[in-house]
Design an enzyme around this catalytic site. Sequence first.
Site, PDB file in Angstrom:
ATOM      1  CG  ASP A   7      -1.857   1.003   1.029  1.00 55.09           C
ATOM      2  OD1 ASP A   7      -1.798   1.951  -0.005  1.00 55.09           O
ATOM      3  OD2 ASP A   7      -3.131   0.788   2.056  1.00 55.09           O
ATOM      4  N   GLY A  47      -4.645   3.686  -0.416  1.00 57.19           N
ATOM      5  CA  GLY A  47      -5.000   2.270  -0.904  1.00 57.19           C
ATOM      6  C   GLY A  47      -4.607   1.932  -2.691  1.00 57.19           C
ATOM      7  CE1 TYR A  57      18.172  23.308 -30.837  1.00 59.02           C
ATOM      8  CE2 TYR A  57      17.771  25.904 -29.433  1.00 59.02           C
ATOM      9  CZ  TYR A  57      17.879  24.092 -29.609  1.00 59.02           C
ATOM     10  OH  TYR A  57      18.273  23.603 -27.961  1.00 59.02           O
ATOM     11  N   GLY A  79      17.751  19.204 -22.108  1.00 53.54           N
ATOM     12  CA  GLY A  79      17.992  19.306 -23.660  1.00 53.54           C
ATOM     13  C   GLY A  79      19.896  19.750 -23.843  1.00 53.54           C
ATOM     14  CG  HIS A  92      25.933  18.276 -30.253  1.00 54.80           C
ATOM     15  ND1 HIS A  92      25.614  19.174 -31.437  1.00 54.80           N
ATOM     16  CD2 HIS A  92      25.156  19.110 -29.049  1.00 54.80           C
ATOM     17  CE1 HIS A  92      25.265  20.229 -31.190  1.00 54.80           C
ATOM     18  NE2 HIS A  92      24.358  20.180 -29.811  1.00 54.80           N
ATOM     19  CB  CYS A 103      24.528  21.709 -26.717  1.00 52.47           C
ATOM     20  SG  CYS A 103      22.940  20.580 -26.893  1.00 52.47           S
ATOM     21  CG  ASN A 131      28.356  22.923 -29.725  1.00 50.33           C
ATOM     22  OD1 ASN A 131      27.724  23.693 -29.896  1.00 50.33           O
ATOM     23  ND2 ASN A 131      27.403  22.821 -29.601  1.00 50.33           N
TER      24      ASN A 131
END
Length: 394
Positions: A217, A221, A303, A317, A321, A339, A341
């Site tokens: 439980d 419930g 973008y 995000g 990469h 990010c 790069n």
Amino acid sequence: MRFDRLYKTNALVIGVIAVAAVGCGTSGSPTQPAPAMRPVRPATVLITAAGGDQVNPTTPIVVTAGNGTLSSVTVTNPHGNQVTGALSSDHVSWRTTEVLSYGADYDVSATAVGRDGRTVEQRATIHTLTPKRQVDPSVFPAPGPNVDVGVGQPIVVRFDQDITDHVAAERALQVVSVPDQPGGWGWVSDQEVHYRPQNFWRPGTRVTVNVKTYGVDLGAGVYGQADRTLDFTVHEPWVARADGNTKQMQIFHNNQLVNTLPISMGKENTPTHAGMHVISEKHEKVTMDSCTYGVCPGHPDYYRVDEYFAQRISDDGEYVHENPASVDAQGNTNVSHGCINLNQENAQWFFQHFGPGDVVDVVNSGGPPLSPTDTYGVWAASWPDWQTRSALRG
């Protein structure tokens, strides 16, 4: 389950002879009466399962014989299939060995043979409880064969609806590491709880995670829909240190510097989060769409672009990469949307050597600290702070 035994009854005839002793003296010994025979009690059968008419499906159905032994037990589920069980070595008790279902009726039929050779049969119906709702847990990293992760890998248990009893849920979670290492759970929302060791996992550690929420439980419930199990192994440490001042990312393997890569991180109005990130996903190709975090078509910063050799490091995000468009800025200027790069050659190298659970430590980015509530943001909190997120603390 049904089992039968063949019993043989042997008749034992006891002759009782009363002999009167004749004395040689003036008086004789009186005749002694034969002892009374005690009646043999008939066998009894007791069928039990704790919970009355609301039996928890993880509670076994138990059948016990008194003044005899069990000769057969059959438990049938609502589909007419027999439920498996085990008989004790003395044939006095039997119990189910498979987990029952929620909201189901189980018919039980049992027969015992008494010491007097007579049989007694007992029948009963066991009713299991019906939850108000069921909640399904998921565990990350995703279970599978030979799961191999980096030293920063947290364990994530995500429920598909809010949990109101965090204590009950946390008690149903178990982490076993070999070698043993201190660690703890921390709630990041009412639907998600994460586990991290006090320090990074030791290389070579084997970890087993048991999510045993079925039959529990979890508040108001709401019961766990299923159990989950995860096994993974921790590989040698790979740690990247991305510096927003130098625009370089140093790569450490087993604490030794093995490479330095020029990078471009988030620009001033979209800085990369500072702090210890952990890779959660890797994709050779991923479509990045700023609308996923609210910057949609019509906005000057919108973008949507395909990027390659991408490894996610946060929920916002942020990825490491390849980005051919920022090659001229890599090593000298931060121009990304958050990010990290790299050029094609370095992105491929990074992709080949790093993966889920490996660490990317971002410093001097000018961005806000990564939140501990991020998918893999557990290292953003100090160990004492992380411990306060446990429902079992104190």
